[in-house]
Each structure stands twice: as C-alpha cells, then as structure tokens.
Design a protein around this motif. Structure first.
Motif, PDB file in Angstrom:
ATOM      1  N   LEU A 107       4.847  -0.610  -2.743  1.00 30.94           N
ATOM      2  CA  LEU A 107       4.080   0.264  -3.625  1.00 30.94           C
ATOM      3  C   LEU A 107       3.033   1.084  -2.892  1.00 30.94           C
ATOM      4  O   LEU A 107       2.774   2.235  -3.243  1.00 30.94           O
ATOM      5  CB  LEU A 107       3.418  -0.575  -4.718  1.00 30.94           C
ATOM      6  N   ARG A 121       9.502   4.284  -4.147  1.00 32.58           N
ATOM      7  CA  ARG A 121       9.338   4.426  -5.601  1.00 32.58           C
ATOM      8  C   ARG A 121      10.506   5.186  -6.229  1.00 32.58           C
ATOM      9  O   ARG A 121      10.385   5.722  -7.329  1.00 32.58           O
ATOM     10  CB  ARG A 121       8.008   5.128  -5.904  1.00 32.58           C
ATOM     11  N   GLU A 175       7.407   1.599 -10.612  1.00 36.28           N
ATOM     12  CA  GLU A 175       5.952   1.506 -10.639  1.00 36.28           C
ATOM     13  C   GLU A 175       5.467   0.074 -10.871  1.00 36.28           C
ATOM     14  O   GLU A 175       4.278  -0.212 -10.725  1.00 36.28           O
ATOM     15  CB  GLU A 175       5.392   2.409 -11.748  1.00 36.28           C
TER      16      GLU A 175
END
Length: 469
Positions: free
Chosen positions: A333, A370, A379
C-alpha cells in the motif's frame, strides 16, 4: 510506434497469453514542459491515470520522451533488463553528490565489481548477526515509551532506524555522534527528494540554489564523519561484527580492496537504504494498524503465542508469518520506493514492441501495487492476501517494493528482518492509536506521510503480556 485507442490483452484477471501491446497516447501535454506540471503536482495520481489509460502509455517529462508500463510482465522486462537492454538512468545531481559512485549509481563493470564486494555484507548469514542489535534497539525504545504518551510516529521510527543503521554500520565508533550523522543524512535525503520533484532536476550542476548549498554542507559533514570512522578502523586493524568491517575486508577478483572513497560511497548507500526506507515502512504500518483493529488483534495473538513477552530474535522470524504479512501488505500500500525507470538501449523491446533508443521507460510500485487486476479491493489493508495458498496468486513483478533483477535492492533481507523484529517488539506492548483522519502520502526520495502522524500509546493488552526488558 503508433498510438492506439485500445490495448490488446488488458483483461480483468491478466490470465492467458498477452498479445504485443499497443502504445496509448498519454494526457495532453504543455509546450516545452510536456506532462511535467501534472507529474510534479501529484505524481501518484498521475501514474494511476497513466495505468488506467493502458498497459503502455506514451508521455513526456519536460523534453524527455517516455513510456509508462503497468503490466507485471512488462515491469519484469524493465527490471531484469537493466544492465542489458535498458540503461540505468541518471538520478539527478543531488543523488549523485550524496551517494557518489556507489553500487546504486555505478554501471557496467564498475557496478558488477562493487555489487560483488558489497553483497556478502548483507547476505542472510550476516543479517542474522545484525538482528540482535535491531531487537535490542527496539526493546530500549519500548522501555522508554509509556501508556498515554503522545508521539510523532515518523520521528520515533526514524530515530529508531537511524540508531540501528548507525550501530550495524559503524558499531560503537560513532558513540555520541549518531545525531550529527543523522541530521546531515536527513538534509541529504530531503534534498534528493526535493530535486526530483522540482525543476532543479533539469538544472546544470553549476547552477547554485539555496537547497544545493545546504546539501553541500551536509555532505561535508557526512564525508568527515565516515572518513573519521574509516580511518580509525583501518589504523586499529582487526575485524568487527558490523557492515563497515565487512566493507573494509572485502576483496575483488584481483585481491584489491575498496578505496576509502568507495567505502564512503557504499556506507552512505547502505545507511540510506537501512534507515529512511525501513523507518518509513514502520510509520505506515502503525498508521494502517491503527485503522484496522481486526488486523491488530490477530497480530497481537501471534506475538503473544510465539514470544510470550520476550524480545524476539532471528530464529523467531519463521514463526511470525502474520507479522511478516503485515509488513508485506504495508509495502504494497505504501511502498517507500515508488517508481523505477530505465533508458532504452539499441534493440530494446517491451512485450515484443520495439522501443526507440533513448526512450525513458517508467513503472511505479504505487500504481502497480494498487491495480485491481492483481489485488482485489486494492485499497483495503488485508495482510492475509499473503497467506500461503491465498487466491488469487499475485503475479511476478506485480509486487516489487525492492525492485527486481540484477539491480534489486541488496538490503531487502536486512530491511524485512528489521521491520518484522521492530514491529514484533513494540506491538507486543503498545497499540499506537493515530487519529481517525486520512494521512495522504507525499513523494520525495521515499513515500512519506504528507502530514505529521501523531498517535497516543495504549497498552496492547494481549493476554496481559508485558515485554521483558
């Protein structure tokens, strides 16, 4: 090359054979500046827009003609082709001034020689010897923290990883001087990030700016400190259990050692790789854990069961799979290194598509990590996606926080061991509770929080366990 409106092979799963890609035209350009204003304003969003336009997108960074690739197999070609079909790019005046001619910036035979000399210092067997220092430094911080205390998370994590970097690199020879080295390194890292995002990347080295003058002063401090320690170590002789000793003892195929300047360049490279990136990863890990009580609870259960309150050591790593998955998901992330580039040489191709010599080919960990094709609910913070046997299987080169190929980060193992041991040591005792607001990322040399991340320390309370000193 011709631009197309569609991209063959762009499907929801990435399954099956992918035909040679078409090149899609990128966003509208400004005369002379190309897409530089949009890139400089928000490079992460810009890369996501490029990804969503197609698998191979043509754009311009100022006058430079560039391609952006987003499929894992194309990213893999770029990563594994550096030193063969792609040339390692120039990374700016500030980057070169700080890292010199170290293994990250050198090319060709010089790079191969330096890699061979540096690599043994960060092999798994050697990283094992650094693990105790990592855990001891984290345990000392745990003893200094107290419930109810409010902290600046990034400042705490960078101070911790700085301490670990200095001690594993220089041993005890920098006692009392860690802050001097650290402050100069912080200036250097900030200057590199600022230059990369701004127009100074295109300015000749002789153009003075306030930032460049400040950087020169910081580099003088770095050179003096590293030179002092290296000189003292050479005079004392003998071998110690730190990275500097291993650099000094290294010999190439002809039996020649690294020069003092080469030792300096590799020491600074290892310091930056072992300090800023890991400290940033840990900062984002606390942020994500604070927002994910279920993940935090499962992490606490593993730590309580495996460690029972003691400080972890290297042998515990294989018994802490979920802790490692938390780190891997954090790196997905919020990858500290958020872009990779290569310059096409004669005969370069991407997916069978010829790439003209001199074209700069870009990829981004941020946008690839992502991409919903490879990561459902991209997400969401879901460490269990890294469970053995989890579906769907993540394709090779869809997750590449440490790069890949021959120029993959030499310190990847060091960084993973450090992040897992630090997280395990501190998370046994404390919950780091950040506020509910979103903290946007800010691009620089690494992907940092764009606002101070303040948090309150709470007792972890996992089965009443407390961490042993």
């Amino acid at each position: 090359m011709t631009a197309g409106a569609t991209v063959p092979g762009r499907d929801a799963t990435g399954a099956g054979r992918t035909p040679a890609p078409a090149v899609v035209a990128g966003p509208r350009r400004m005369p002379g500046l190309g897409n530089l204003p949009a890139f400089a304003h928000d490079p992460l969003a810009f890369f996501e827009r490029l990804r969503d336009r197609g698998d191979v997108v043509e754009w311009r960074l100022g006058p430079q003609r560039a391609l952006f690739v987003s499929r894992p197999e194309h990213i893999g070609e770029l990563l594994t082709g550096v030193e063969t079909t792609f040339r390692h790019p120039e990374l700016g005046w500030a980057f070169k001034l700080v890292l010199g001619d170290g293994v990250v910036t050198s090319e060709g035979p010089a790079w191969r020689r330096k890699r061979a000399l540096v690599q043994p210092a960060v092999r798994p067997r050697q990283v094992r010897s650094y693990a105790r220092t990592m855990a001891e430094c984290a345990a000392a911080l745990a003893q200094a923290w107290h419930p109810g205390q409010e902290i600046d998370v990034r400042r705490e994590m960078l101070a911790l990883t700085q301490r670990i970097a200095v001690r594993t690199l220089f041993g005890a020879d920098t006692a009392g001087r860690e802050d001097v080295i650290g402050a100069a390194m912080d200036v250097a890292q900030q200057a590199i990030g600022n230059e990369f995002r701004g127009l100074t990347l295109f300015l000749p080295p002789w153009v003075p700016t306030p930032g460049r003058r400040k950087l020169r002063r910081a580099v003088e401090v770095i050179d003096a400190e590293v030179g002092r320690v290296t000189g003292e170590r050479r005079r004392a002789g003998g071998e110690r259990d730190d990275l500097l000793s291993r650099l000094l003892a290294a010999r190439d195929e002809e039996g020649l050692p690294l020069s003092d300047r080469e030792v300096r360049d590799e020491a600074v490279t290892l310091y930056i790789g072992g300090h800023e990136t890991t400290g940033t990863t840990l900062t984002w890990a606390w942020y994500l854990l604070s927002r994910s009580p279920g993940v935090r609870a499962r992490l606490g259960e593993e730590l309580a069961e495996v460690l029972g309150g003691r400080t972890p050591d290297f042998d515990d790593l294989r018994r802490l799979p979920y802790t490692e998955q938390v780190v891997k998901e954090t790196l997905r992330l919020f990858p500290p290194v958020w872009l990779m580039t290569g310059i096409a040489q004669e005969g370069s191709t991407v997916g069978g598509l010829p790439v003209p010599e001199g074209t700069v080919v870009w990829s981004s960990q941020w946008s690839a990590h992502r991409d919903p094709r490879w990561f459902p609910e991209p997400e969401a913070f879901r460490p269990e996606r890294w469970d053995a046997g989890a579906e769907p299987v993540v394709p090779d080169h869809a997750w590449f926080p440490f790069g890949g190929g021959a120029r993959a980060c030499l310190g990847a193992r060091f960084a993973m061991v450090e992040a897992v041991l630090v997280l395990a040591t501190l998370a046994q005792r404390f919950h780091v509770d950040a506020g509910p607001g979103e903290v946007p990322p800010r691009t620089g040399l690494t992907l940092q929080p764009g606002a101070p991340l303040r948090a309150t320390l709470r007792p972890a309370g996992a089965r009443g366990v407390t961490v042993a000193p």
